[in-house]
Design an enzyme around this catalytic site. Structure first.
Site, PDB file in Angstrom:
ATOM      1  CB  SER A   1      -0.836  -0.021   1.288  1.00 14.96           C
ATOM      2  OG  SER A   1      -1.436   1.227   1.541  1.00 14.96           O
TER       3      SER A   1
ATOM      4  CE1 TYR B   1      -4.386  -2.293   4.951  1.00 12.14           C
ATOM      5  CE2 TYR B   1      -3.178  -0.266   4.566  1.00 12.14           C
ATOM      6  CZ  TYR B   1      -3.925  -1.322   4.083  1.00 12.14           C
ATOM      7  OH  TYR B   1      -4.190  -1.410   2.737  1.00 12.14           O
TER       8      TYR B   1
HETATM    9  N1  NAD Z   1      -8.690  -0.103  -1.544  1.00 11.16           N
HETATM   10  C1  NAD Z   1      -7.624   0.629  -1.304  1.00 11.16           C
HETATM   11  O1  NAD Z   1      -7.688   1.881  -1.323  1.00 11.16           O
HETATM   12  C2  NAD Z   1      -6.302  -0.020  -0.998  1.00 11.16           C
HETATM   13  C3  NAD Z   1      -5.174   0.799  -0.929  1.00 11.16           C
HETATM   14  C4  NAD Z   1      -3.941   0.237  -0.676  1.00 11.16           C
HETATM   15  C5  NAD Z   1      -3.831  -1.137  -0.503  1.00 11.16           C
HETATM   16  N2  NAD Z   1      -4.942  -1.904  -0.573  1.00 11.16           N
HETATM   17  C6  NAD Z   1      -4.752  -3.357  -0.398  1.00 11.16           C
HETATM   18  O2  NAD Z   1      -5.255  -4.020  -1.539  1.00 11.16           O
HETATM   19  C7  NAD Z   1      -5.624  -5.354  -1.198  1.00 11.16           C
HETATM   20  C8  NAD Z   1      -7.007  -5.644  -1.747  1.00 11.16           C
HETATM   21  O3  NAD Z   1      -7.934  -4.820  -1.050  1.00 11.16           O
HETATM   22  P1  NAD Z   1      -9.275  -4.244  -1.673  1.00 11.16           P
HETATM   23  O4  NAD Z   1      -9.221  -2.786  -1.499  1.00 11.16           O
HETATM   24  O5  NAD Z   1      -9.543  -4.829  -3.006  1.00 11.16           O
HETATM   25  O6  NAD Z   1     -10.317  -4.753  -0.574  1.00 11.16           O
HETATM   26  P2  NAD Z   1     -11.523  -5.787  -0.598  1.00 11.16           P
HETATM   27  O7  NAD Z   1     -11.989  -5.845   0.811  1.00 11.16           O
HETATM   28  O8  NAD Z   1     -12.507  -5.448  -1.652  1.00 11.16           O
HETATM   29  O9  NAD Z   1     -10.814  -7.159  -1.002  1.00 11.16           O
HETATM   30  C9  NAD Z   1     -10.042  -7.912  -0.094  1.00 11.16           C
HETATM   31  C10 NAD Z   1     -10.555  -9.328  -0.065  1.00 11.16           C
HETATM   32  O10 NAD Z   1      -9.761 -10.061   0.898  1.00 11.16           O
HETATM   33  C11 NAD Z   1     -10.635 -10.904   1.610  1.00 11.16           C
HETATM   34  N3  NAD Z   1     -10.056 -11.263   2.893  1.00 11.16           N
HETATM   35  C12 NAD Z   1     -10.019 -10.524   4.032  1.00 11.16           C
HETATM   36  N4  NAD Z   1      -9.425 -11.227   5.009  1.00 11.16           N
HETATM   37  C13 NAD Z   1      -9.075 -12.415   4.483  1.00 11.16           C
HETATM   38  C14 NAD Z   1      -8.413 -13.568   5.005  1.00 11.16           C
HETATM   39  N5  NAD Z   1      -8.040 -13.626   6.276  1.00 11.16           N
HETATM   40  N6  NAD Z   1      -8.185 -14.608   4.170  1.00 11.16           N
HETATM   41  C15 NAD Z   1      -8.598 -14.566   2.883  1.00 11.16           C
HETATM   42  N7  NAD Z   1      -9.229 -13.507   2.334  1.00 11.16           N
HETATM   43  C16 NAD Z   1      -9.466 -12.447   3.132  1.00 11.16           C
HETATM   44  C17 NAD Z   1     -11.915 -10.090   1.756  1.00 11.16           C
HETATM   45  O11 NAD Z   1     -13.017 -10.913   2.072  1.00 11.16           O
HETATM   46  C18 NAD Z   1     -12.013  -9.444   0.380  1.00 11.16           C
HETATM   47  O12 NAD Z   1     -12.704 -10.262  -0.521  1.00 11.16           O
HETATM   48  C19 NAD Z   1      -5.506  -5.424   0.328  1.00 11.16           C
HETATM   49  O13 NAD Z   1      -4.291  -6.034   0.664  1.00 11.16           O
HETATM   50  C20 NAD Z   1      -5.503  -3.981   0.756  1.00 11.16           C
HETATM   51  O14 NAD Z   1      -4.842  -3.784   1.982  1.00 11.16           O
HETATM   52  C21 NAD Z   1      -6.168  -1.379  -0.810  1.00 11.16           C
END
Ligand code: NAD
Length: 304
Positions: A147, A164
């Site tokens: 991130s 985080y």
């Molecule tokens: N959305 C943002 O702005 C953003 C920014 C920086 C980084 N990220 C990172 O991107 C990645 C994807 O996130 P996203 O934004 O698409 O969120 P999201 O919540 O839509 O997708 C994440 C998925 O991971 C699953 N999940 C959660 N805990 C889990 C576990 N213990 N085992 C298996 N699956 C699990 C959730 O059910 C979900 O389907 C994450 O690592 C997040 O930290 C997101």
């Protein structure tokens, strides 16, 4: 890896967001996909969306697993090997993650460790489980999602963000060190760290569900009052719908980065701006004035 057709990709957290969109894009290009998530219903939806654009013969596996639990991760790895009748995979997207436990001082230890263990141990355990299968392939790539909080441990001067940030710094450090390790010990396997800015996803709802604060997941009771619920829904909605980039756009940026074999993949103009700003003035990074860099237009002249 220039072409994903005929390859096998493993994606963690394929239920929604960037994991879902990576699955959709890869399947549309003729790549077999095996995904895990803690939400089986969301994966069912992802699979149905993938199938709409799936070329003949492309296979999709969904497997319920918590990436922070090694027994479940190994069961997932074994299911992939069995279902695809193979000892190798080409792509591992360590994408699953949640937010939570901002304060190390006041938040509950359980929530802190759950956040850290999913975001860091999840990456570690899946890398442990699947690395032999990547090394066994003729062409492999591990893509770990960190991130902007992997290089900037903040979401603003008024909000602590410890669990985080600590996990995402770990993901970034691990992946950067893998670049050299793989170059020496498995040069046909590449590593990339993904650093998204604000992407419109359901991470706010999903994180609350995993921490047991909403009834979104089966067998998790609600712990919010009606007012808290309404406020939460407004924040979750704003996070998803007011983002500068969609999950589908983010997936394309990530896949282009993989094709170009870039070890660092910044996703979004906000991520690029932050990266430049932190490098330019690291001592200022946690000051009030620095937060303006996140607001489009503010700080552009500094970042150019
Ligand atoms: N959305 C943002 O702005 C953003 C920014 C920086 C980084 N990220 C990172 O991107 C990645 C994807 O996130 P996203 O934004 O698409 O969120 P999201 O919540 O839509 O997708 C994440 C998925 O991971 C699953 N999940 C959660 N805990 C889990 C576990 N213990 N085992 C298996 N699956 C699990 C959730 O059910 C979900 O389907 C994450 O690592 C997040 O930290 C997101």
């Amino acid at each position: 890896m220039k072409d994903f057709s005929g390859k096998l990709a493993v994606i963690t957290g394929g239920g929604t967001g960037m994991g879902r969109e990576l699955a959709r894009a890869l399947v549309a290009e003729g790549c077999d996909v095996a995904m895990c998530d803690v939400s089986a219903p969301n994966m069912t939806e992802t699979k149905a969306l993938c199938e709409k654009n799936a070329p003949q013969g492309v296979r999709i596996l969904t497997h319920e697993a918590d990436v922070s639990d090694e027994t479940q991760v190994i069961a997932f790895r074994n299911a992939v090997a069995r279902e695809f009748d193979t000892d190798n995979i080409n792509l591992l997207f360590n994408n699953a993650g949640i937010a939570g436990a901002g304060s190390f001082v006041t938040d509950e230890r359980d929530e802190w460790e759950r956040t850290f263990n999913i975001c860091w141990n999840g990456v570690y355990l899946c890398a442990r489980a699947f690395m032999p299968m990547l090394v066994a392939s003729s062409e492999g790539h591990i893509i770990n999602t960190s991130s902007v909080n992997g290089f900037w441990a903040s979401i603003g001067p008024q909000t602590p963000h410890t669990a985080y940030s600590a996990s995402k710094f770990a993901v970034k450090g691990f992946t950067e060190a893998l670049v050299t390790d793989l170059r020496i010990n498995a040069p046909h396997v590449k590593a990339s760290v993904v650093m998204p800015g604000h992407i419109g996803t359901q991470i706010v709802q999903n994180s609350a569900a995993v921490h047991g604060r909403t009834g979104v997941l089966d067998n998790v009771g609600t712990r919010m009052s009606e007012d808290e619920q309404a406020d939460f829904e407004a924040r979750a909605d704003a996070f998803e719908n007011n983002a500068p980039m969609s999950a589908a756009e983010a997936a394309q940026v990530i896949l282009n980065g993989v094709r170009e074999e870039r070890w660092r993949i910044l996703v979004g103009e906000d991520a690029k701006r932050l990266d430049e700003a932190v490098r330019k003035a690291p001592e200022e990074a946690y000051e009030e004035s620095f937060f303006g860099i996140l607001i489009p237009g503010v700080g552009d002249e500094d970042a150019s």
